[in-house]
Design a protein around this motif. Structure first.
Motif, mmCIF file in Angstrom:
data_model
loop_
_atom_site.group_PDB
_atom_site.id
_atom_site.type_symbol
_atom_site.label_atom_id
_atom_site.label_comp_id
_atom_site.label_asym_id
_atom_site.label_seq_id
_atom_site.Cartn_x
_atom_site.Cartn_y
_atom_site.Cartn_z
ATOM 1 N N PHE A 172 0.760 -1.159 0.099
ATOM 2 C CA PHE A 172 0.040 -0.098 0.120
ATOM 3 C C PHE A 172 0.698 1.319 0.036
ATOM 4 N N PRO A 173 0.291 2.341 -0.698
ATOM 5 C CA PRO A 173 1.091 3.718 -0.473
ATOM 6 C C PRO A 173 1.086 4.407 0.801
ATOM 7 N N VAL A 174 1.843 3.745 1.781
ATOM 8 C CA VAL A 174 1.808 4.223 3.077
ATOM 9 C C VAL A 174 3.396 4.156 3.716
ATOM 10 N N THR A 202 -5.030 6.168 19.855
ATOM 11 C CA THR A 202 -4.508 5.419 18.921
ATOM 12 C C THR A 202 -5.432 5.665 17.646
ATOM 13 N N SER A 203 -5.058 4.800 16.773
ATOM 14 C CA SER A 203 -6.031 5.250 15.282
ATOM 15 C C SER A 203 -6.200 3.856 14.689
ATOM 16 N N VAL A 204 -7.343 3.798 13.716
ATOM 17 C CA VAL A 204 -7.547 2.686 13.061
ATOM 18 C C VAL A 204 -6.666 2.172 12.002
ATOM 19 N N PHE A 205 -5.842 3.059 11.695
ATOM 20 C CA PHE A 205 -4.588 2.957 10.637
ATOM 21 C C PHE A 205 -3.328 3.518 11.282
ATOM 22 N N HIS A 206 -2.047 2.482 11.392
ATOM 23 C CA HIS A 206 -0.955 3.188 12.129
ATOM 24 C C HIS A 206 0.039 3.748 11.310
ATOM 25 N N SER A 207 -0.063 3.542 10.052
ATOM 26 C CA SER A 207 0.943 4.102 9.176
ATOM 27 C C SER A 207 0.206 5.336 8.478
ATOM 28 N N ARG A 208 1.162 6.046 7.888
ATOM 29 C CA ARG A 208 0.622 7.521 7.255
ATOM 30 C C ARG A 208 0.309 7.087 5.650
ATOM 31 N N PRO A 209 -1.023 7.133 5.449
ATOM 32 C CA PRO A 209 -1.336 6.934 3.920
ATOM 33 C C PRO A 209 -0.941 8.283 3.080
ATOM 34 N N PHE A 210 -0.479 8.074 2.112
ATOM 35 C CA PHE A 210 0.058 9.353 1.352
ATOM 36 C C PHE A 210 -0.274 9.256 -0.204
ATOM 37 N N TYR A 268 1.439 14.274 -0.050
ATOM 38 C CA TYR A 268 0.228 14.736 0.818
ATOM 39 C C TYR A 268 -0.484 13.611 1.622
ATOM 40 N N ASN A 269 -0.801 13.806 2.795
ATOM 41 C CA ASN A 269 -1.703 13.093 3.599
ATOM 42 C C ASN A 269 -2.823 12.793 2.969
ATOM 43 N N ARG A 270 -3.457 11.545 3.089
ATOM 44 C CA ARG A 270 -4.777 11.111 2.729
ATOM 45 C C ARG A 270 -5.578 10.298 3.489
ATOM 46 N N LYS A 271 -6.668 10.260 3.329
ATOM 47 C CA LYS A 271 -7.658 9.154 4.202
ATOM 48 C C LYS A 271 -7.201 7.369 3.815
ATOM 49 N N PRO A 272 -7.174 6.926 5.042
ATOM 50 C CA PRO A 272 -6.843 5.320 4.650
ATOM 51 C C PRO A 272 -8.131 4.900 3.875
ATOM 52 N N ILE A 302 -7.717 -2.931 26.169
ATOM 53 C CA ILE A 302 -7.549 -1.976 27.170
ATOM 54 C C ILE A 302 -9.032 -1.841 27.997
ATOM 55 N N ASP A 303 -9.929 -2.190 27.357
ATOM 56 C CA ASP A 303 -11.591 -2.466 27.821
ATOM 57 C C ASP A 303 -11.500 -1.023 28.515
ATOM 58 N N ALA A 304 -11.568 0.156 28.025
ATOM 59 C CA ALA A 304 -11.606 1.443 28.835
ATOM 60 C C ALA A 304 -13.140 1.660 29.221
ATOM 61 N N PRO A 305 -13.602 2.589 29.951
ATOM 62 C CA PRO A 305 -15.083 2.660 30.311
ATOM 63 C C PRO A 305 -15.633 3.481 29.069
ATOM 64 N N LEU A 306 -14.999 4.170 28.373
ATOM 65 C CA LEU A 306 -15.589 4.805 27.176
ATOM 66 C C LEU A 306 -14.836 4.971 26.193
ATOM 67 N N ILE A 307 -15.132 4.368 24.756
ATOM 68 C CA ILE A 307 -14.421 4.734 23.632
ATOM 69 C C ILE A 307 -14.865 5.927 23.032
ATOM 70 N N ILE A 308 -13.914 6.707 22.658
ATOM 71 C CA ILE A 308 -14.268 7.691 21.774
ATOM 72 C C ILE A 308 -13.925 8.070 20.417
ATOM 73 N N LEU A 309 -14.944 7.891 19.348
ATOM 74 C CA LEU A 309 -14.279 7.663 18.041
ATOM 75 C C LEU A 309 -14.198 9.115 17.416
ATOM 76 N N LEU A 310 -13.220 9.532 16.809
ATOM 77 C CA LEU A 310 -12.809 10.675 16.205
ATOM 78 C C LEU A 310 -12.809 10.568 14.583
ATOM 79 N N GLY A 311 -14.279 10.895 13.891
ATOM 80 C CA GLY A 311 -14.224 11.180 12.535
ATOM 81 C C GLY A 311 -14.625 9.793 11.811
ATOM 82 N N THR A 312 -14.938 10.024 10.611
ATOM 83 C CA THR A 312 -15.687 8.877 9.851
ATOM 84 C C THR A 312 -14.824 7.599 9.663
ATOM 85 N N SER A 313 -13.476 7.593 9.506
ATOM 86 C CA SER A 313 -12.792 6.317 9.598
ATOM 87 C C SER A 313 -13.003 5.415 10.768
ATOM 88 N N ALA A 314 -12.744 6.212 11.741
ATOM 89 C CA ALA A 314 -12.827 5.607 13.107
ATOM 90 C C ALA A 314 -14.292 4.932 13.504
#
Length: 221
Positions: A21-23, A82-90, A108-112, A131-143
């Motif tokens: 992948f281009p990452v 953390t993030s749902v993809f751990h490398s930089r998509p470009f 340039y950065n791009r969405k995975p 981790i089993d955290a009390p609360l999961i917070i999802l940031l944005g569409t990909s997550a």
């Protein structure tokens, strides 16, 4: 405080699954072993995969995120990030250098893509489960789509704490996610980088994070 819960074996597996992948680079999630919340974003950008940085949300979006986290009573010290993809998509494309008048290749950065997110699915599954955290917070569409399914939309879900199953990859050969039997508390909001394109979203994210703070206060052990 721990740097990451990801094992070397899991990281190697993820890198193998994303080969071709281009990452570039690889960024581990980080935070305490027993956080107040698990925060999941999209993917690292150019700044985050710099060798001497190696920290989630270290760029411009991270500055905004720290403001939003403060509203929720969260810090880097009490949150696993953390993030749902751990490398930089470009993506590489030509851009005119106004100083020289010549075209230059810029990265340039791009969405995975969904295939890329699928490649790193074992990491996301491992972090959510262990981790089993009390609360999961999802940031944005990909997550949001990775954890709650492709029909989940931030505009419909943001600011609500859901009690819900989450998606996981049952087998490494699968291309379709399954749903956990276990229920998790999940709050969705916009990615902090969205405010660069629409400043009005900042107030929405602050409201969402205030909802997170209220829930955490009411559900603290």
């Amino acid at each position: 405080m721990i740097k990451t819960i990801l094992t070397k074996e899991l990281i190697q597996l993820a890198q193998q699954r994303a080969a071709g992948f281009p990452v570039e680079g690889f960024l581990r999630g980080e935070g305490p072993e027993h956080p107040k919340a698990l925060l999941i974003g999209e993917a690292p950008g150019e700044v985050e995969v710099t060798i001497d940085i190696d920290t989630p949300f270290a760029g411009r979006a991270g500055v905004e995120l720290m403001k939003f986290m403060e509203t929720a009573g969260l810090t880097r010290e009490n949150t696993y990030i953390t993030s749902v993809f751990h490398s930089r998509p470009f993506k590489d494309r030509l851009k005119l250098n106004k100083r020289t008048g010549e075209e230059e290749m810029r990265r340039y950065n791009r969405k995975p893509t969904r295939k890329e997110v699928l490649a790193h699915a074992p990491l996301t599954d491992y972090e959510i489960s262990l981790i089993d955290a009390p609360l999961i917070i999802l940031l944005g569409t990909s997550a949001i789509e990775r954890v709650l399914g492709k029909k989940a939309a931030v505009k419909d879900l943001h600011g609500k704490v859901l009690t819900t199953s989450v998606q996981y990859l049952a087998d490494l050969e699968d291309t379709v996610y399954q749903w956990t039997d276990k229920k998790y508390s999940v709050l969705c909001t916009y990615h902090p980088a969205s405010v660069f394109y629409n400043r009005q979203l900042a107030s929405d994210i602050h409201e969402d994070m205030f909802a997170a703070k209220k829930w955490l206060e009411e559900n603290s052990k």
